[in-house]
Scaffold this active site. Structure first.
Site, mmCIF file in Angstrom:
data_model
loop_
_atom_site.group_PDB
_atom_site.id
_atom_site.type_symbol
_atom_site.label_atom_id
_atom_site.label_comp_id
_atom_site.label_asym_id
_atom_site.label_seq_id
_atom_site.Cartn_x
_atom_site.Cartn_y
_atom_site.Cartn_z
ATOM 1 N N GLY A 1 -16.092 -17.567 -17.814
ATOM 2 C CA GLY A 1 -15.911 -16.355 -18.609
ATOM 3 C C GLY A 1 -16.319 -16.610 -20.038
ATOM 4 C CE1 TYR B 1 -13.071 -15.117 -26.649
ATOM 5 C CE2 TYR B 1 -12.451 -13.702 -24.814
ATOM 6 C CZ TYR B 1 -12.862 -13.851 -26.124
ATOM 7 O OH TYR B 1 -13.063 -12.738 -26.918
ATOM 8 C CG ASP C 1 -10.308 -8.480 -19.548
ATOM 9 O OD1 ASP C 1 -11.094 -7.510 -19.418
ATOM 10 O OD2 ASP C 1 -10.689 -9.667 -19.496
#
EC number: 2.7.11.1
Length: 403
Positions: free
Chosen positions: A113, A115, A221
């Protein structure tokens, strides 16, 4: 005594004058804003928000009050973090207890992803599978927030379980260790789901959302990538709490959260005092994609186009009503891009491939989620009580009676 009297008198006059100047200089988002008053005791009270301040405010503070003429607060679980002790939500003060990195071994990469990178791993102590999320360089504050939220939610229904937190001794790179879920890629799984499967898994996801909201936490999210489903075990887990945040009524949050296709209108029109209802919009987008077999349901090419795609379905009349309610304005360019659109009936999305998944109660449920006005959306608890889930609730009650 005379000196003190004159000093006090001129100080009060100076504070009054300063407040008046600041009020006049404060940038106004809208023309009709009730005035701020500053009484001669040095206390400022806003007629807009009802907040009292013990001193005259600086320009930025006044500007924020002026812009927030209609303060939005969550309909449910509003004061969870007001009531709880500070150490429940004060993640910046978290003292992380680091485990041993050598207890875990990476097996294979399973995802990545913005992060982090995610791996399947093995716990060397008990030979059990786990998920290892190696975080990319980010602010320590963000790492602490994710850890604190996962700790607070530990044991909640369908919340992925944080098992350990470790870091590399040399690079200091942190990793989060989670329970293993044997998930099927949603692009492969969703087209195979039956009508009942969709009802069941959305209900399971609602359990996770209602729990995290009840604990004063917004996920921010929600999307298929963050909903792990082991279809064989009929097990669902809501994962990736990296963007999650504690909800405080009246606080203004960053609108650069959620993934584009699942961003609520509040983010796209820059309404910052949003709440848990953001997650309900994202859930609605997910649900629409599942029942109409159209993934993603709102397919914007950028954030501005995302609002255009929403407006082409929900219409611009309700968008304008939403903007007016919260005294928001689109910039000229975005307003031109959005244009004018009438509302599109949900029936327009029904075709031969998805007809078996689209019932009247499914449409009613969807319609109560995908609302511009975040305060009009069903809460997670209200959603669980919707007739769409009657069959799922009945099956769950029956199962509990036989246990």
């Amino acid at each position: 005594m005379h000196l003190i009297f004159f000093f006090s008198y001129f100080l009060r006059r100076y504070l009054l004058l300063l407040c008046a100047i600041l009020i006049l200089r404060a940038p106004l988002a809208h023309s009709l804003i009730p005035p701020l008053t500053c009484v001669n005791t040095g206390t400022v009270e806003s007629d807009v928000t009802g907040i009292r301040f013990d001193r005259c405010l600086d320009t930025d503070s006044l500007a924020k009050i002026s812009l927030s003429t209609v303060m939005s607060k969550a309909r449910v679980y509003t004061d969870v973090n007001v009531i709880r002790p500070k150490d429940y939500w004060d993640y910046e003060s978290l003292n992380v207890q680091w485990g041993e990195q050598d207890d875990y071994e990476v097996v294979r990469k399973v995802g990545r992803g913005k992060y982090s990178e995610v791996f399947e791993g093995i716990n060397m102590n008990n030979n059990e599978k786990c998920i290892i999320k190696i975080l990319k360089p980010v602010k320590k504050k963000k790492i602490r927030r994710e850890i604190k939220i996962l700790q607070n939610l530990c044991g909640g229904p369908n919340i992925v379980k944080l098992l350990d937190v470790v870091r590399d001794q040399h690079s200091k790179t942190p990793s989060l260790i989670f329970e293993y879920v044997n998930s099927t890629d949603f692009k492969v799984l969703y087209p195979t789901l039956t009508d009942y499967d969709i009802r069941y898994y959305i209900y399971e996801l609602l359990k996770a959302l209602d729990f995290c909201h009840s604990q004063g936490i917004m996920h921010r999210d929600v999307k298929p990538h963050n909903v792990m489903i082991d279809h064989e075990l009929r097990k669902l887990r809501l994962i990736d709490w990296g963007l999650a945040e504690f909800y405080h009524p009246g606080k203004e949050y960053n609108v650069r959260v959620a993934s584009r296709y699942f961003k609520g209108p509040e983010l796209l029109v820059d309404l910052q005092d949003y709440d848990y209802s953001l997650d309900m919009w994202s859930l609605g987008c997910m649900f629409a994609g599942m029942i109409f077999r159209k993934e993603p349901f709102f397919y914007g090419h950028d954030n501005q186009d995302q609002l255009v795609k929403i407006a082409k379905v929900l219409g611009t009349d309700e968008l304008n009503a939403y903007l007016n309610k919260y005294q928001l304005e689109l910039d000229t360019q975005l307003e031109a891009l959005v244009g004018r659109h009438s509302r599109k009936p949900w029936s327009k999305f029904i075709n031969a491939d998805n007809r078996h998944l689209v019932s009247p109660e499914a449409i009613d449920y969807l319609d109560k989620l995908l609302r511009y006005d975040h305060q009009d959306r069903l809460t997670a608890k209200e959603a669980m009580a919707h007739p769409y889930f009657a069959q799922v609730r009945a099956a769950e009650s029956s199962r509990m009676r036989t246990q």
